[in-house]
Scaffold this motif. Structure first.
Motif, short mmCIF file in Angstrom:
data_model
loop_
_atom_site.label_atom_id
_atom_site.label_comp_id
_atom_site.label_asym_id
_atom_site.label_seq_id
_atom_site.Cartn_x
_atom_site.Cartn_y
_atom_site.Cartn_z
N ARG A 143 0.83 -1.20 0.00
CA ARG A 143 0.00 0.00 0.00
C ARG A 143 0.86 1.25 0.00
NH1 ARG A 143 -3.70 1.39 5.12
NH2 ARG A 143 -1.80 2.52 5.73
N TYR A 144 0.48 2.23 -0.84
CA TYR A 144 1.19 3.50 -0.96
C TYR A 144 0.20 4.65 -0.83
CZ TYR A 144 4.53 0.43 -3.43
OH TYR A 144 5.37 -0.60 -3.81
N GLY A 145 0.65 5.75 -0.25
CA GLY A 145 -0.15 6.97 -0.27
C GLY A 145 -0.04 7.65 -1.62
N VAL A 146 -1.12 8.30 -2.07
CA VAL A 146 -1.12 8.96 -3.37
C VAL A 146 -1.83 10.31 -3.28
CG1 VAL A 146 -1.04 6.81 -4.69
CG2 VAL A 146 -3.27 7.78 -4.05
N GLU A 151 -11.14 18.50 -7.12
CA GLU A 151 -12.56 18.57 -7.45
C GLU A 151 -12.76 19.00 -8.91
OE1 GLU A 151 -16.67 20.73 -5.86
OE2 GLU A 151 -14.75 21.10 -4.86
N GLY A 152 -13.56 18.24 -9.61
CA GLY A 152 -13.81 18.50 -11.03
C GLY A 152 -12.88 17.73 -11.95
N HIS A 153 -11.86 17.07 -11.37
CA HIS A 153 -10.89 16.33 -12.19
C HIS A 153 -10.76 14.87 -11.74
CE1 HIS A 153 -9.40 19.94 -14.28
NE2 HIS A 153 -9.58 20.55 -13.12
N ALA A 154 -11.56 14.48 -10.74
CA ALA A 154 -11.52 13.09 -10.30
C ALA A 154 -12.21 12.20 -11.33
CB ALA A 154 -12.21 12.97 -8.94
N TRP A 155 -11.82 10.97 -11.40
CA TRP A 155 -12.41 10.03 -12.35
C TRP A 155 -12.30 8.61 -11.79
CZ3 TRP A 155 -9.39 6.24 -14.88
CH2 TRP A 155 -8.00 6.34 -14.64
N SER A 156 -12.99 7.70 -12.41
CA SER A 156 -12.93 6.30 -12.02
C SER A 156 -13.05 5.45 -13.28
CB SER A 156 -14.05 5.95 -11.04
OG SER A 156 -15.33 6.19 -11.61
N GLY A 157 -12.58 4.22 -13.19
CA GLY A 157 -12.63 3.33 -14.35
C GLY A 157 -11.54 2.28 -14.27
N THR A 158 -11.44 1.48 -15.31
CA THR A 158 -10.45 0.41 -15.39
C THR A 158 -9.60 0.61 -16.63
OG1 THR A 158 -11.94 -1.13 -14.26
CG2 THR A 158 -10.11 -2.08 -15.49
N GLU A 159 -8.31 0.57 -16.45
CA GLU A 159 -7.37 0.74 -17.54
C GLU A 159 -6.25 -0.29 -17.40
OE1 GLU A 159 -7.61 2.63 -20.13
OE2 GLU A 159 -9.29 3.91 -19.54
N LEU A 211 -4.91 10.48 -21.01
CA LEU A 211 -3.86 11.42 -20.64
C LEU A 211 -3.42 11.23 -19.19
CD1 LEU A 211 -5.26 14.70 -22.30
CD2 LEU A 211 -3.47 13.15 -23.18
N TYR A 212 -4.00 10.24 -18.52
CA TYR A 212 -3.70 10.03 -17.11
C TYR A 212 -2.51 9.09 -16.92
CZ TYR A 212 -8.37 12.02 -16.66
OH TYR A 212 -9.47 12.83 -16.75
N ARG A 213 -1.81 9.29 -15.81
CA ARG A 213 -0.65 8.47 -15.49
C ARG A 213 -0.58 8.27 -13.98
NH1 ARG A 213 0.43 13.13 -17.86
NH2 ARG A 213 1.27 13.29 -19.98
N ILE A 214 0.12 7.24 -13.60
CA ILE A 214 0.60 7.11 -12.22
C ILE A 214 2.06 7.57 -12.29
CG2 ILE A 214 1.10 5.53 -10.33
CD1 ILE A 214 -1.05 3.64 -11.52
N HIS A 215 2.39 8.61 -11.59
CA HIS A 215 3.74 9.18 -11.75
C HIS A 215 4.27 9.75 -10.44
CE1 HIS A 215 2.27 13.35 -11.58
NE2 HIS A 215 1.28 12.98 -12.41
N GLY A 216 5.54 10.09 -10.47
CA GLY A 216 6.18 10.72 -9.31
C GLY A 216 5.81 12.19 -9.23
N THR A 217 6.52 12.93 -8.39
CA THR A 217 6.20 14.34 -8.22
C THR A 217 7.41 15.12 -7.69
OG1 THR A 217 4.69 15.92 -7.13
CG2 THR A 217 5.37 13.99 -5.86
N ASN A 218 7.43 16.40 -7.97
CA ASN A 218 8.44 17.29 -7.37
C ASN A 218 7.85 18.03 -6.16
OD1 ASN A 218 6.69 18.96 -8.73
ND2 ASN A 218 8.26 20.14 -9.79
N SER A 228 -4.28 17.11 -8.06
CA SER A 228 -3.82 16.95 -9.44
C SER A 228 -4.93 17.25 -10.44
CB SER A 228 -3.29 15.53 -9.67
OG SER A 228 -4.37 14.62 -9.78
N SER A 229 -4.58 17.14 -11.71
CA SER A 229 -5.56 17.32 -12.79
C SER A 229 -6.13 15.98 -13.25
CB SER A 229 -4.91 18.05 -13.98
OG SER A 229 -4.53 19.36 -13.62
N GLY A 230 -6.04 14.99 -12.39
CA GLY A 230 -6.60 13.68 -12.68
C GLY A 230 -5.57 12.56 -12.58
N CYS A 231 -4.29 12.90 -12.68
CA CYS A 231 -3.25 11.87 -12.55
C CYS A 231 -3.12 11.41 -11.10
CB CYS A 231 -1.91 12.40 -13.05
SG CYS A 231 -1.81 12.58 -14.86
#
Length: 255
Positions: A143-146, A151-159, A211-218, A228-231
């Motif tokens: 388990r990892y924190g993310v 608000e307005g950029h959340a989404w759900s689904g399977t990819e 356009l979504y990713r699981i990614h690192g951050t600065n 975020s904007s959805g990522c």
């Protein structure tokens, strides 16, 4: 008679003077007294008539010369007391250090129990709790924190993970550039090379054709928030670990 008496008295005086002069000169200058230099240069030079012998050169000092030291600059506190100011204090003022930002310890990586029915290798993202689970099998998951979409950029689904990249470049879509400029007044670059300052951080797992990713951050202090904007963003240390564990084609469930 008076003139004769005067001449006789003058002659006697001259005789006495001629006899006394050599003796007095011999007494006074038979041994030269030492010359004493006053340490105060404003005082006159004084001839010492005592019997102290002069050292080589014929000059002695009454006392040791004073060593004059320039006092440190002093300023006054609000109470009027003098305060010594060092060179360091006179240097340019230091900038106030930036506050240390930390994340809640619950968002640090840990192995937890998992009793779901998803196969090992599946990624499950709980956007409400701000956790990402990577199913490892044997009733466990990593388990990892993310950070998730605001608000307005959340989404759900399977990819599925369509590809992976190390230190990815960032090309924000035109829609994001426009939105940020209008709402925040910031101008995003059309392209930014990968690196520590890149918002995508150290690794990226691209999700399908989106356009979504699981990614690192600065900005690791934003983990656990909806920013975020959805990522899905992770700490660089965590996304690097996940990157090594996940294969292209892995199932990703966002809920």
């Amino acid at each position: 008679m008076k003139k004769l008496a005067l001449l006789m008295m003058s002659g006697a005086a001259l005789s006495l003077a001629s006899l006394a002069t050599p003796a007095l000169a011999s007494d006074r200058y038979g041994q030269r007294p030492p010359v004493v230099l006053s340490p105060d240069l404003s005082a006159p030079w004084v001839m010492q008539l005592g019997g102290q012998a002069a050292p080589r050169g014929g000059i002695v000092y009454r006392t040791k010369p004073k060593v004059v030291r320039t006092p440190a600059y002093q300023s006054h506190s609000l109470r009027g007391e003098p305060r010594r100011v060092t060179n360091a204090a006179l240097a340019a003022p230091r900038t106030k250090p930036a506050p240390v930002r930390q994340i809640d310890p619950q968002f640090l990586p840990q192995t937890v129990s998992y009793d779901g029915n998803h196969k090992p290798g599946t990624i499950i993202i709980d956007t409400q709790a701000r956790f990402l689970y990577h199913v490892t099998g044997d009733g466990q998951a990593r388990r990892y924190g993310v950070g998730v979409g605001k608000e307005g950029h959340a989404w759900s689904g399977t990819e599925k993970v369509s590809r992976k990249a190390e230190w990815p470049d960032w090309r924000p879509p035109a829609e994001m550039i426009k939105r940020v400029r209008e709402k925040e007044g910031r101008v995003l670059p059309a392209h930014m090379a990968g690196g520590p300052e890149n918002p995508l951080g150290a690794r990226a797992l691209y999700l399908g054709s989106t356009l979504y990713r699981i990614h690192g951050t600065n900005q690791p202090w934003t983990i656990g928030q909806a920013v975020s904007s959805g990522c899905i963003r992770m700490r660089n240390e965590d996304v690097t670990e996940l990157y090594e564990r996940v294969a292209v084609g892995a199932k990703v469930i966002v809920m």
